[in-house]
Design a protein around this motif. Structure first.
Motif, PDB file in Angstrom:
ATOM      1  N   THR A 454       0.840  -1.200   0.000  1.00 11.69           N
ATOM      2  CA  THR A 454       0.000   0.000   0.000  1.00 11.69           C
ATOM      3  C   THR A 454       0.873   1.246   0.000  1.00 11.69           C
ATOM      4  N   ILE A 455       0.226   2.378  -0.198  1.00  8.14           N
ATOM      5  CA  ILE A 455       0.935   3.655  -0.140  1.00  8.14           C
ATOM      6  C   ILE A 455       1.042   4.066   1.326  1.00  8.14           C
ATOM      7  N   PRO A 456       2.255   4.202   1.872  1.00  3.83           N
ATOM      8  CA  PRO A 456       2.383   4.592   3.281  1.00  3.83           C
ATOM      9  C   PRO A 456       1.823   5.996   3.525  1.00  3.83           C
ATOM     10  N   LYS A 457       1.163   6.169   4.626  1.00  5.20           N
ATOM     11  CA  LYS A 457       0.599   7.486   4.947  1.00  5.20           C
ATOM     12  C   LYS A 457       1.691   8.525   5.158  1.00  5.20           C
ATOM     13  N   GLU A 458       2.905   8.065   5.527  1.00  5.06           N
ATOM     14  CA  GLU A 458       4.018   8.992   5.743  1.00  5.06           C
ATOM     15  C   GLU A 458       4.370   9.767   4.486  1.00  5.06           C
ATOM     16  N   LEU A 459       4.095   9.175   3.326  1.00  2.00           N
ATOM     17  CA  LEU A 459       4.392   9.894   2.086  1.00  2.00           C
ATOM     18  C   LEU A 459       3.473  11.100   1.939  1.00  2.00           C
ATOM     19  N   GLY A 460       2.217  10.925   2.246  1.00  2.00           N
ATOM     20  CA  GLY A 460       1.295  12.057   2.154  1.00  2.00           C
ATOM     21  C   GLY A 460       1.604  13.143   3.165  1.00  2.00           C
ATOM     22  N   ILE A 461       2.164  12.722   4.306  1.00  2.00           N
ATOM     23  CA  ILE A 461       2.503  13.702   5.335  1.00  2.00           C
ATOM     24  C   ILE A 461       3.740  14.508   4.941  1.00  2.00           C
ATOM     25  N   GLY A 462       4.752  13.832   4.432  1.00  2.00           N
ATOM     26  CA  GLY A 462       6.017  14.511   4.139  1.00  2.00           C
ATOM     27  C   GLY A 462       6.083  15.175   2.776  1.00  2.00           C
ATOM     28  N   TRP A 463       5.386  14.601   1.806  1.00  2.00           N
ATOM     29  CA  TRP A 463       5.496  15.134   0.447  1.00  2.00           C
ATOM     30  C   TRP A 463       4.434  16.215   0.198  1.00  2.00           C
ATOM     31  N   ARG A 464       4.503  17.269   0.901  1.00  2.00           N
ATOM     32  CA  ARG A 464       3.512  18.316   0.728  1.00  2.00           C
ATOM     33  C   ARG A 464       3.812  19.209  -0.468  1.00  2.00           C
ATOM     34  N   LYS A 465       4.992  19.058  -1.053  1.00  2.00           N
ATOM     35  CA  LYS A 465       5.340  19.834  -2.247  1.00  2.00           C
ATOM     36  C   LYS A 465       5.296  18.981  -3.510  1.00  2.00           C
ATOM     37  N   LEU A 466       4.821  17.772  -3.387  1.00  2.00           N
ATOM     38  CA  LEU A 466       4.754  16.850  -4.527  1.00  2.00           C
ATOM     39  C   LEU A 466       3.717  17.346  -5.531  1.00  2.00           C
ATOM     40  N   HIS A 467       4.096  17.411  -6.783  1.00  2.00           N
ATOM     41  CA  HIS A 467       3.146  17.820  -7.822  1.00  2.00           C
ATOM     42  C   HIS A 467       2.874  16.726  -8.847  1.00  2.00           C
ATOM     43  N   THR A 468       3.737  15.698  -8.936  1.00  2.00           N
ATOM     44  CA  THR A 468       3.534  14.618  -9.899  1.00  2.00           C
ATOM     45  C   THR A 468       3.806  13.287  -9.216  1.00  2.00           C
ATOM     46  N   PHE A 469       2.799  12.418  -9.248  1.00  2.00           N
ATOM     47  CA  PHE A 469       2.906  11.104  -8.589  1.00  2.00           C
ATOM     48  C   PHE A 469       2.420  10.054  -9.582  1.00  2.00           C
ATOM     49  N   LEU A 470       3.381   9.349 -10.207  1.00  2.00           N
ATOM     50  CA  LEU A 470       3.078   8.402 -11.286  1.00  2.00           C
ATOM     51  C   LEU A 470       3.495   6.999 -10.862  1.00  2.00           C
ATOM     52  N   ILE A 471       2.515   6.160 -10.520  1.00  2.00           N
ATOM     53  CA  ILE A 471       2.806   4.779 -10.102  1.00  2.00           C
ATOM     54  C   ILE A 471       1.882   3.805 -10.837  1.00  2.00           C
ATOM     55  N   GLY A 472       1.504   4.125 -12.055  1.00  2.00           N
ATOM     56  CA  GLY A 472       0.624   3.240 -12.821  1.00  2.00           C
ATOM     57  C   GLY A 472       1.317   1.959 -13.254  1.00  2.00           C
ATOM     58  N   GLY A 473       0.510   0.901 -13.467  1.00  2.00           N
ATOM     59  CA  GLY A 473       1.048  -0.350 -13.991  1.00  2.00           C
ATOM     60  C   GLY A 473       1.841  -1.153 -12.992  1.00  2.00           C
ATOM     61  N   ASN A 474       1.428  -1.160 -11.716  1.00  2.00           N
ATOM     62  CA  ASN A 474       2.075  -1.974 -10.698  1.00  2.00           C
ATOM     63  C   ASN A 474       1.040  -2.911 -10.071  1.00  2.00           C
ATOM     64  N   VAL A 475       1.330  -3.419  -8.901  1.00  2.00           N
ATOM     65  CA  VAL A 475       0.411  -4.363  -8.251  1.00  2.00           C
ATOM     66  C   VAL A 475       0.085  -3.908  -6.831  1.00  2.00           C
ATOM     67  N   MET A 476      -0.062  -2.637  -6.648  1.00  2.00           N
ATOM     68  CA  MET A 476      -0.385  -2.096  -5.333  1.00  2.00           C
ATOM     69  C   MET A 476      -1.880  -2.241  -5.062  1.00  2.00           C
ATOM     70  N   TYR A 477      -2.251  -2.186  -3.799  1.00  2.00           N
ATOM     71  CA  TYR A 477      -3.651  -2.351  -3.412  1.00  2.00           C
ATOM     72  C   TYR A 477      -3.981  -1.347  -2.320  1.00  2.00           C
ATOM     73  N   GLY A 478      -5.195  -1.441  -1.801  1.00  2.00           N
ATOM     74  CA  GLY A 478      -5.629  -0.499  -0.782  1.00  2.00           C
ATOM     75  C   GLY A 478      -6.218   0.750  -1.421  1.00  2.00           C
ATOM     76  N   GLY A 479      -6.114   1.864  -0.735  1.00  2.00           N
ATOM     77  CA  GLY A 479      -6.641   3.126  -1.241  1.00  2.00           C
ATOM     78  C   GLY A 479      -5.588   4.219  -1.208  1.00  2.00           C
ATOM     79  N   ILE A 480      -6.053   5.438  -1.353  1.00  2.00           N
ATOM     80  CA  ILE A 480      -5.162   6.588  -1.291  1.00  2.00           C
ATOM     81  C   ILE A 480      -5.280   7.176   0.116  1.00  2.00           C
ATOM     82  N   PRO A 481      -4.170   7.215   0.869  1.00  2.00           N
ATOM     83  CA  PRO A 481      -4.245   7.701   2.254  1.00  2.00           C
ATOM     84  C   PRO A 481      -4.814   9.121   2.330  1.00  2.00           C
ATOM     85  N   SER A 482      -5.571   9.348   3.353  1.00  2.26           N
ATOM     86  CA  SER A 482      -6.154  10.684   3.546  1.00  2.26           C
ATOM     87  C   SER A 482      -5.092  11.729   3.850  1.00  2.26           C
ATOM     88  N   SER A 483      -3.862  11.300   4.152  1.00  2.00           N
ATOM     89  CA  SER A 483      -2.780  12.253   4.427  1.00  2.00           C
ATOM     90  C   SER A 483      -2.414  13.081   3.192  1.00  2.00           C
TER      91      SER A 483
END
Length: 720
Positions: A454-483
């Motif tokens: 899954t996508i760790p919630k820590e990424l949403g907390i720390g990456w507040r300046k992130l403008h491009t997030f491209l992770i298509g075509g993998n095998v991840m599951y879960g949802g998008i953290p509310s962080s």
């Protein structure tokens, strides 16, 4: 007189207790003196012995006692061993009578057979006649007395004579010990011997003396006859050997398969359960290595572990974990020069944590097997490693590729702001939560690889300046953290072709600057929230191939920048949103494969920029607009097939005015009309960009000379 003696001897033996029969020795005939008896020179010829069948021995009686006297000059080579015979002990007659009789018969027999006092006792066998009569010699001198033979040793005498019951009896005297023995004659064997003509038998059944012929035998042809028990034991030994060989072969095959599989599996294990307990003792190696080997090499490792514990926790103590490997590399594998004239950063250096996190990402993503990994874990700055270097929006613009240098940073180092590993680079593993500490991260791209988890919630907390997030075509599951909510910079999100599941993430409604959201081919459920229509910056929205249901959002207006709205192959059951007709920039509307009802809203007729309209495989009804409308001008692809409620005339004249139409799909509807030759002429391959590539219809309802014809939902074959 001899007859009286014999009669007296018989009475004495008859008075004895009943004896078991013993095998009889064959008689030596006087007439055969030249062959078996004493000759003129006093020498004795050996007599042939014949083995007899053994009789059962009574439990209370004795066994067989057969022997040769030690004295005499008979050559051992000429002597044939006597056949072994069982002998039974008989109760002794009065010793004075038996001794006298034995001595008298012994003297008389010695005179006739030529034995001397020191002569060798000859073992002889006698066969009884069937009637049990005493055997007689052919010599007239021997007919009137019982045939007796004496076996005399230095201290022993033995006399054989016929008993009442056809047995051959033997009386012995050995010092003060006297015994009597009885041997049973075997008539069957005697008959066989007589038929053989091998041994001469006289008229009364006795065996004449003879000299056995010496036969030369080739030892190579002699075989050992084994018993059934020996054969069975040998077969068991062979079976055990073969069985052991087969088991060994199976074990080798199983190990040859299991060991490579085990090694392959353990190489991919992310976490293990072995913990560090003792401080390292070995010195560091001179050359850097991608994967430090062995145990930690100094107490410095424990200092690093203690320093990083607030960041990585107990994972640092799990031997083989990405955190453990990265800490070991920082301790002994990093060869980057430092300000102290040595190599490697200390925990006091400002850039220590960032370099550890980048090494951790390498191990967490199986860096040894990447297709491109230039510079990773080298002595160069992490800002120059592949995927980190380069330029992205807001990152690397000052000439330091992949990192950004700002005056408000604590310490003198450049911070990573870019992680672009591209596509198909064979990354495998989970996002380490420590990446969230890279607070200057702007751009992340890892597509068509093997990201798991899954996508760790820590990424949403720390990456507040992130403008491009491209992770298509993998095998991840879960949802998008509310962080990730309310990120003011996040504008492009590709999470397509994964296994994300759960209800549709409402976090997207909060991304006010979101421009491109691709969530195609996942397992999202629930409904689309109205907030999607309120994202004024949203230009491309793709939620095809999920399991979203309910109504489509109807909150669009003239301020929306939406160009591409795709919700095909879900479970929507509403009508087309009327407000979407206000989105003046809309070019592509795809809503195929749902349960959408109603007709095409009139507001859509004004969409001047509309190029692609896919409404097939729904439950739509109504007619197509017959008058010329602006949306026909730029329409290139129009698909409304498999909507049995759509009827009326197909307005072919409106499609003749557009020069770029490429797809017209009308089959499985109730449309009628005719396709003109002007439109059919656009199938010409030479037209290239303006070429019509597909046109279908129910040819029994729509006249068409160039269409792919359908009937009852199936293509009608055409004549060759």
């Amino acid at each position: 007189m001899a007859d009286d003696d014999d009669e007296e001897l018989r009475r004495q033996t008859d008075d004895k207790p009943k004896k078991k029969k013993k095998k009889k020795k064959p008689k030596v005939e006087d007439g055969g003196a030249e062959e078996g008896g004493g000759g003129a020179d006093g020498e004795q010829a050996p007599r042939k012995k014949k083995k007899k069948k053994k009789k059962p021995v009574d439990e209370e009686e004795g066994g067989i006692d057969t022997a040769f006297a030690d004295g005499g000059d008979v050559d051992d080579n000429d002597r044939k061993p006597a056949a072994k015979k069982k002998k039974k002990k008989k109760k002794k007659p009065p010793s004075d009578q038996l001794e006298g009789q034995i001595e008298a018969h012994s003297d008389q027999q010695q005179e006739q057979s030529g034995y001397n006092d020191g002569g060798t006792a000859i073992a002889a066998v006698a066969a009884a006649s069937p009637a049990g009569a005493y055997q007689q010699d052919n010599n007239d001198d021997m007919e009137e007395e019982k045939k007796k033979r004496e076996w005399e040793d230095n201290n022993a005498h033995a006399t054989y004579y016929n008993g009442n019951d056809g047995d051959i009896e033997m009386a012995t005297k050995n010092g003060g010990y006297e015994e009597a023995y009885c041997f049973e004659a075997d008539t069957e064997i005697m008959a066989e011997i007589q038929q053989d003509n091998t041994v001469q038998v006289d008229e009364s059944g006795g065996i004449q003396a003879f000299v056995a012929e010496t036969i030369e035998i080739d030892g190579d042809d002699v075989g050992i006859i084994k018993s059934d028990a020996e054969i069975e034991a040998e077969e068991k030994r062979k079976y055990v050997k073969w069985f052991g060989a087969v088991v060994c072969c199976l074990v080798v095959v199983v190990m040859a398969i299991a060991i490579p599989l085990t090694l392959k599996y353990t190489n991919n294990v992310i976490n293990k359960t072995r913990y560090v307990s003792d401080p390292p003792t070995e010195p560091p190696s001179q050359m850097p290595s991608v994967m430090p080997s062995g145990q930690p090499t100094s107490t410095r490792f424990m200092e690093i572990v203690e320093f990083l514990m607030p960041l990585s926790g107990n994972a640092l103590k799990v031997q083989g974990s990405p955190q453990y490997k990265a800490a070991m590399w920082m301790e002994s594998g990093d060869m980057m020069p430092n300000s102290r004239g040595g190599t490697g950063l200390s925990i006091q250096d400002a850039g220590f944590t960032q370099r550890y996190i980048m090494a951790l990402f390498y191990y967490a993503m199986d860096g040894d097997n990447w297709v491109q990994k230039q510079g990773w874990l080298s002595e160069k700055s992490e800002c120059e490693w592949f995927g980190v270097d380069g330029f992205s929006e807001g990152c690397g613009s000052d000439g330091i590729g992949g990192c950004i240098k700002r005056s408000d940073f604590e310490g003198d180092y450049n911070k990573v702001c870019r992680l672009s590993m591209g596509r198909l680079n064979n990354l495998f593993g989970e996002f380490p939560k420590e990446l969230g500490q890279l607070e200057e991260m702007r751009y992340v791209e890892i597509q068509d690889d093997w990201l798991i988890g899954t996508i760790p919630k820590e990424l949403g907390i720390g990456w507040r300046k992130l403008h491009t997030f491209l992770i298509g075509g993998n095998v991840m599951y879960g949802g998008i953290p509310s962080s990730f909510a309310n990120n003011e910079f996040l504008g492009t999100v590709f999470i397509d072709r994964n296994n994300f599941n759960g209800t549709w993430p409402t976090v997207f409604d909060t991304l006010k600057n979101l421009e491109w959201l691709d969530a195609e081919a996942n397992d999202f459920t629930g409904t689309l929230t109205p907030g999607i229509g309120e994202l004024k910056s949203l230009r491309i929205f793709n939620a095809n191939n999920n399991s979203i249901s309910g109504k489509l959002p109807d909150t669009f207006d003239e301020s929306n920048l939406i160009e591409d709205f795709e919700v095909a192959y879900n479970k929507f059951s509403s009508t087309l949103p009327e407000s979407l007709g206000k989105a003046k920039f809309l070019k592509d509307l795809r809503a195929s494969g749902n349960q959408i009802s109603g007709g095409i809203p009139v507001s859509y007729y004004k969409l001047k920029n509309l190029e692609e309209l896919y409404l097939d495989n729904n439950r739509m009804v109504g007619e197509l607009p017959q008058t010329y409308e602006p949306f026909y001008d730029g329409l290139q692809e129009f698909s409304i097939h498999t909507n049995m409620g759509v009827k009326g005339r197909f307005p072919v004249e409106n499609f003749e005015k557009t020069l770029r139409v490429k797809v017209i799909e009308l089959h499985d509807t109730e449309l009628t009309g005719q396709i003109t030759e002007n439109i059919c002429g656009r199938l010409d391959p030479s037209l290239s960009y303006t070429r019509l590539t597909s046109i279908t219809a129910d040819c029994d309802k729509v006249k068409c000379s160039c269409c792919t014809c359908y009937e009852d939902g199936k293509i009608v074959p055409t004549d060759p």
